[in-house]
Write a protein that holds these residues in place. Structure first.
Motif, PDB file in Angstrom:
ATOM      1  N   THR A  77       0.985  -1.191   0.115  1.00  0.00           N
ATOM      2  CA  THR A  77       0.027  -0.091  -0.088  1.00  0.00           C
ATOM      3  C   THR A  77       0.929   1.189  -0.098  1.00  0.00           C
ATOM      4  N   VAL A 126      -7.006  -7.393  -3.199  1.00  0.00           N
ATOM      5  CA  VAL A 126      -6.982  -6.669  -1.967  1.00  0.00           C
ATOM      6  C   VAL A 126      -8.587  -6.536  -1.427  1.00  0.00           C
ATOM      7  N   THR A 162      -8.432  -1.843   2.882  1.00  0.00           N
ATOM      8  CA  THR A 162      -7.236  -0.958   3.129  1.00  0.00           C
ATOM      9  C   THR A 162      -7.499  -0.186   4.710  1.00  0.00           C
ATOM     10  N   THR A 219      -9.755   4.476   1.919  1.00  0.00           N
ATOM     11  CA  THR A 219      -8.472   4.649   0.989  1.00  0.00           C
ATOM     12  C   THR A 219      -8.387   6.124   1.050  1.00  0.00           C
ATOM     13  N   SER A 240      -2.702  -2.948   4.056  1.00  0.00           N
ATOM     14  CA  SER A 240      -4.179  -3.480   3.371  1.00  0.00           C
ATOM     15  C   SER A 240      -3.924  -5.035   3.606  1.00  0.00           C
TER      16      SER A 240
END
Length: 602
Positions: free
Chosen positions: A336, A375, A378, A390, A408
């Protein structure tokens, strides 16, 4: 009426044969023995039309046999007077009287017999027991586990119709059993009635045992069995693949257990499997122990195939079709990246200054290439407060130092260990001080003072809070004209000047502005000399005569309108400098004297 007709027919026939017998016997064959009568069962019910009546004569000389047949019609056989084609004639090759004749209805021996008489005529009621018979068992001769098996029988019945028969099959196979009523599928009294039913065999069991039962509406019954049929196991084992945790669709980790579980209907079995990966290709086949379910894992990241099947120990060695499944192994957590939006200062992330409105953006990518599970979310923390998302700001956290960590997690639970920076929130503009240099009057306050066009104005700025982003620049306006401060400045043009000033820090926090008004005074005062008495002439002053006691008076006014004011008035006598506004020439003696004068403002 029918009976009398038959008797008459007999008399006539006998008479005719008597005439025949009168001929020489050596030239004529033996006369047949005629039979007629009812065909019935032992309850008196007529035999069905079309059933064959068979008379078998046995030659007592050599034991040879001859058969003569006729069909049942309307419950009778052999009606010669109505239709000669229905007569049942029995002949003897040797023409011997006394040869035994045995009678059958269909294929059933009536246990009735009559001795042959050449030219004889016998009214004989033929009778058989009223019992349905199982003529043929056409059921399947073998079976396979778990599959359909059909029972098929032919029931002989010369009296009752098929609808008057009930046929059942009582069967047992493995854990299953039943007593099924068989379905009629056609047939006749002549050829037999057909019955059929289908069952599904048990998944396990080597022998099917069954007995056929038949009943008519009169309570007569018959049975056949038990019969045993060999049943073969032709069903292969069934293997399932199940995955433990973590799993996401067809993505797993190297710690995800792979369970191979097999079941079979009734035999022992073995599981086989092999695994392919991108680096080493196919492994060798692994075979488990008998009846052993297996657990395995994938050894490395990337794309994998797994093939598996099971076989049993039956005589057919039933082998399952090979399964092939694809899985992707992902042990790597996402990566990330934190991007700090504007305003921020300096551009490096860790330790930079931001405002509470600065947007922080998090962008995540998962690994490994080609096998990433993706993913899931996050996350970030601000001073230990946990959030998911995010994009965020530090609104509500106040000025000063703040620690941000972020990372993440992918869909398999691989969680990034976390990255960390410290930033400083600076929402405050700088503070700017204006210093007014000399000359100026009065010395304080700055607001409203008088200055000259050579007076220097100096701006000094400091940023807030303690760990501020720093002053980017200072600025000022002179009567509305904007200037970026680059050093001390002066004002041009006498009169009023409104100065506003401030500074902006590196985050764009701009001081709202401070303001003072000053007056530029570049003009000296105006001073008037008055010459008192005695003097001569009265005018002009220049060149006049005075005494040593004549009083000279100086009067001064300053300029411009909003001036700094007269500070003092001065004069010289023959070069001697004095300050004051009144004097005489006492002590200077008679003669010519030169006087100069003026004033100085503040």
């Amino acid at each position: 009426m029918k009976k009398s007709m038959v008797i008459a027919g007999i008399v006539t026939i006998i008479f005719m044969y008597s005439i025949v017998f009168s001929q020489p016997t050596s030239a004529q064959p033996a006369l047949p023995h005629q039979f007629w009568g009812k065909a019935q069962d032992d309850t008196g019910k007529s035999i069905a039309d079309g059933i064959t009546i068979r008379a078998m004569i046995v030659d007592t000389d050599d034991g040879s046999t001859q058969n003569f047949t006729q069909l049942v019609y309307d419950g009778w056989y052999g009606w010669p007077l109505e239709n000669d084609s229905r007569a049942l004639y029995v002949e003897s090759e040797g023409g011997d009287s006394g040869d035994p004749i045995y009678f059958y209805i269909g294929d059933i021996n009536t246990s009735q017999s009559v001795n042959f008489v050449p030219g004889g005529a016998t009214n004989l009621t033929l009778t058989i027991p009223d019992v349905p018979r199982i003529l043929a068992d056409n059921s399947d001769t073998s079976g396979t586990t778990g599959d359909p098996f059909t029972f098929n029988v032919t029931i002989g019945e010369y009296v009752d119709s098929g609808d008057e028969l009930t046929v059942k099959v009582n069967w047992t196979h493995g854990s299953l059993s039943g007593n099924e009523t068989m379905i009629p599928t056609g047939g006749s009294n002549v050829n037999g009635f057909y019955f059929e039913t289908t069952i599904t065999l048990d998944d396990c069991g080597s022998i099917l045992s069954y007995t056929i039962y038949v009943n008519d509406t009169s309570g007569n019954h018959n049975s056949s069995g038990p019969h045993n049929v060999a049943v073969i196991d032709n069903d292969p084992p069934q293997t399932t693949l199940e995955l433990g945790s973590p799993i996401y669709n067809n993505f797993v980790t190297t710690s995800t257990p792979v369970y191979l579980n097999a079941t079979d209907n009734c035999s022992n079995w073995y599981i086989h499997y092999r695994i392919w990966n991108e680096n080493t290709g196919w492994s060798s086949w692994y075979v488990g122990n008998q009846n052993e379910n297996l657990i395995t894992t994938f050894s490395e990241e990337g794309k994998h195939y797994i093939e598996y099947y099971a076989n049993d120990t039956s005589v057919l060695n039933n082998t399952e079709t090979t399964h092939n499944e694809t899985y992707y192994v992902d042990d790597t957590s996402p990566t990330t990246t934190l991007t700090i939006g504007s305003p921020n200062y300096p551009s490096s992330n860790d330790g930079c200054n931001v405002t509470s409105a600065t947007i922080f953006n998090l962008t995540a990518t998962d690994e490994p290439t080609g096998a990433a599970s993706g993913v899931a979310f996050t996350w970030y923390t601000v001073d230990g407060d946990y959030y998911t998302g995010t994009s965020f700001t530090l609104s509500g956290y106040g000025e000063g130092s703040h620690t941000i960590t972020w990372g993440s997690q992918d869909n398999l639970g691989n969680n990034e260990s976390g990255n960390s920076i410290t930033v400083w929130v600076d929402d405050s503009p700088p503070s700017t001080t204006l210093s007014v240099g000399s000359p100026r009057y009065p010395s304080s306050p700055d607001d409203g003072c008088n200055v000259t066009s050579s007076t220097l104005f100096t701006l000094s700025a400091s940023d807030n809070p303690v760990h501020g982003s720093g002053v980017a620049f200072s600025w000022y306006r002179d009567n509305g004209v904007y200037h970026v401060y680059s050093g001390p400045f002066t004002l041009s043009g006498e009169g009023q000047h409104v100065i506003t000033y401030g500074s902006q820090d590196n985050l764009g926090n701009n001081e709202s502005g401070n303001s003072i008004t000053v007056w530029v005074d570049d003009s000296p005062p105006s001073t008037t000399l008055s010459v008192g008495s005695p003097r001569y002439p009265s005018s002009p002053d220049d060149g006049c005569n005075v005494t040593s006691s004549t009083v000279f008076t100086l009067s001064a006014t300053d300029n411009p309108t909003h001036n700094s004011g007269v500070a003092f008035t001065w004069y010289t006598v023959d070069g001697d400098y004095y300050t004051g506004t009144s004097f005489t020439l006492s002590g200077y003696g008679e003669g010519s004297h030169t006087i100069t004068w003026g004033s100085q403002d503040n």
